[in-house]
Design an enzyme around this catalytic site. Structure first.
Site, PDB file in Angstrom:
ATOM      1  N   SER A 132       0.853  -1.191   0.000  1.00 56.40           N
ATOM      2  CA  SER A 132       0.000   0.000   0.000  1.00 56.40           C
ATOM      3  C   SER A 132       0.883   1.232   0.000  1.00 56.40           C
ATOM      4  CB  SER A 132      -0.894  -0.002   1.233  1.00 56.40           C
ATOM      5  OG  SER A 132      -0.135   0.402   2.347  1.00 56.40           O
ATOM      6  N   LYS A 133       0.244   2.366  -0.183  1.00 56.86           N
ATOM      7  CA  LYS A 133       0.936   3.655  -0.227  1.00 56.86           C
ATOM      8  C   LYS A 133       1.771   3.903   1.030  1.00 56.86           C
ATOM      9  CE  LYS A 133      -0.830   7.634  -2.505  1.00 56.86           C
ATOM     10  NZ  LYS A 133      -0.422   7.316  -3.825  1.00 56.86           N
TER      11      LYS A 133
END
Ligand code: GLU
Length: 471
Positions: free
Chosen positions: A244-245
């Protein structure tokens, strides 16, 4: 062309995640390897979460990676009426029912299930009972959803990646097809579209595996041919959680912006969760991947995204470019620096062996274009420790006024001077490198001096002398 038809079906609720891009790549490669058709479908039926501009960002990312749809792009929201029709058809066929449960009732059912200590709440109704007063309530106009009645015997399939998978009857729940506001759910829309688009193989992330029994049940209820399903492992971040980011770049656009080559990201993503089998070869062009791609190579274990490895791979792909392509690639990513083609062309052989990303040239090695303002303090301490060395550097700078600026003559002159002064060549090479680059490592010094030219080399050496003689 064969009848093999695959699709990539992103929801425009976020950017193109590298996991999604990898799913698209596997589908595309499979279609190309089998002479089949790859279609992109935008799953935009959720009006609350779908955003038109995100659909465009996803399509742009796919285009950049060379994953364009072989047919016109399909927008799922265009088929809403069809989905509603199929939901009613399933009620007629006796596989689905009108469900008048209110949100509050549902909440209570969830709580009761929790109180009973059930691991998870599964909605199940007795078809005979739910139908009893349905007609009357429908006439009354009471709000209701349409739910599909889960098959009591469960569902099994032979997954293209995992082999036999089975969900028992008590692991399935009655799921919603049409919400009480009349909007179709994902399960209904995806099955109708995949059927109508004659999709033969569905390759998608492991996160969809628990959706598959529901969807197979829908195909069977409609007496539609069930496509083959394959679930590919998820991509994990360095923390071993879903990428994820939070743990670094996760969208294709970010890699594009950082200056990665699409063919490098394509190569890298293909090897995340897929292996060519024999040997340890890792570098492939897209065409080579089409040649070797088979579903057998898809792994069942999740793959960890290692950005350092992607950078390495990018460097390798840069080195595969022709000089012309390399120069235009570098120019495209030179940012605010205005660098001429001829400077890039002369810098290219020097940076070629060590470059991974354009920033290596424009940030880490920007001394090719601009005079260094600072000098690596460790290098200064180590290589400029004695006043003698500054004296030698100054004498050598005087030699540079007249010596021919070719790597051979420069080296010959430097070595002759070092012999004369009874010092090692390194004792002069390191200070010059510091003066020219501010750093302790750089491409070959004499080639770099030739590239920078007499005027720049002298200016930079004199600046270093000025700074250090003054201190
Ligand atoms: N739209 C779904 C998603 O983005 C994919 C559905 C599917 O591949 O079946 O996760």
């Amino acid at each position: 062309m064969t009848d093999l038809r695959v699709r990539f079906a992103p929801s425009p609720t976020g950017y193109l995640h590298v996991g999604g891009a990898r799913t698209a790549i596997f589908n595309w490669l499979y279609a190309r390897a089998c002479g089949g058709t790859f279609v992109v479908r935008i799953e935009d039926t959720d009006p609350q979460r779908s955003r038109g501009e995100l659909a465009q960002v996803i399509l742009d990312g796919l285009k950049w990676l060379g994953l364009e749809s072989d047919e016109e792009i399909v927008y799922q929201s265009d088929h809403k009426e069809r989905f509603v029709e199929v939901a009613h058809e399933l009620v007629r066929r006796g596989f689905a029912y009108h469900d008048f449960t209110t949100v509050e009732e549902l909440e209570q059912m969830r709580k009761d299930s929790q109180a009973r200590g059930e691991a998870s709440f599964r909605f199940k109704a007795d078809l005979a009972t739910v139908r009893e007063d349905a007609d009357l309530r429908l006439k009354n106009g009471d709000p209701c959803a349409i739910r599909f009645s889960a098959p009591p015997d469960g569902i099994a399939w032979n997954d293209l990646v995992h082999g036999p998978v089975e969900y028992k009857g008590d692991e399935l729940e009655d799921f919603v097809l049409l919400r009480s506001d009349g909007s179709p759910t994902y399960h209904l829309s995806v099955v109708c579209d995949d059927h109508d688009m004659r999709i033969s193989h569905i390759l998608r992330g492991d996160d969809h595996i628990s959706n598959t029994p529901k969807q197979i049940a829908l195909y069977r209820a409609m007496e539609w041919e069930v496509p083959q399903f394959g679930h590919v492992p998820l991509i994990l971040g360095p923390d071993r959680k879903r990428l994820s980011k939070r743990t670094g770049a996760a969208s294709v656009g970010e890699f594009q912006q950082k200056g990665f080559l699409p063919q490098a990201l394509f190569n890298f993503l293909t090897l995340l969760g897929w292996s060519p089998g024999k040997g340890d070869r890792e570098l492939f062009s897209r065409e080579e991947l089409i040649e070797v791609f088979t579903l057998d190579g898809i792994q069942t274990k999740s793959a960890v995204f290692d950005e350092a490895k992607l950078e390495w791979m990018n460097g390798e792909h840069i080195r595969m470019l022709s000089d012309d392509d390399a120069v235009s690639y570098l120019r495209e990513h030179s940012g605010p620096l205005s660098v001429s083609d001829s400077t890039l062309r002369s810098a290219w052989p020097l940076v070629k062996p060590r470059i991974r990303l354009p920033k290596d040239l424009f940030e880490d090695q920007n001394y090719v274009f601009t005079d260094p303002l600072d000098y690596d303090p460790k290098g200064v301490e180590k290589h400029l420790a004695t006043p003698e060395i500054l004296k030698h550097l100054s004498s050598f700078a005087a030699d540079l006024e007249t010596v021919t600026f070719s790597p051979e003559s420069l080296e010959e002159k430097l070595r002759a001077r070092c012999d004369e002064w009874e010092i090692k060549a390194g004792q002069l090479i390191h200070p010059i490198r510091l003066a020219l680059t501010g750093k302790t490592v750089s491409p070959g010094l004499f080639e770099m001096m030739e590239l920078l030219g007499r005027e720049t080399v002298l200016r930079r050496i004199n600046r270093l002398l000025k700074v250090h003689l003054a201190s």
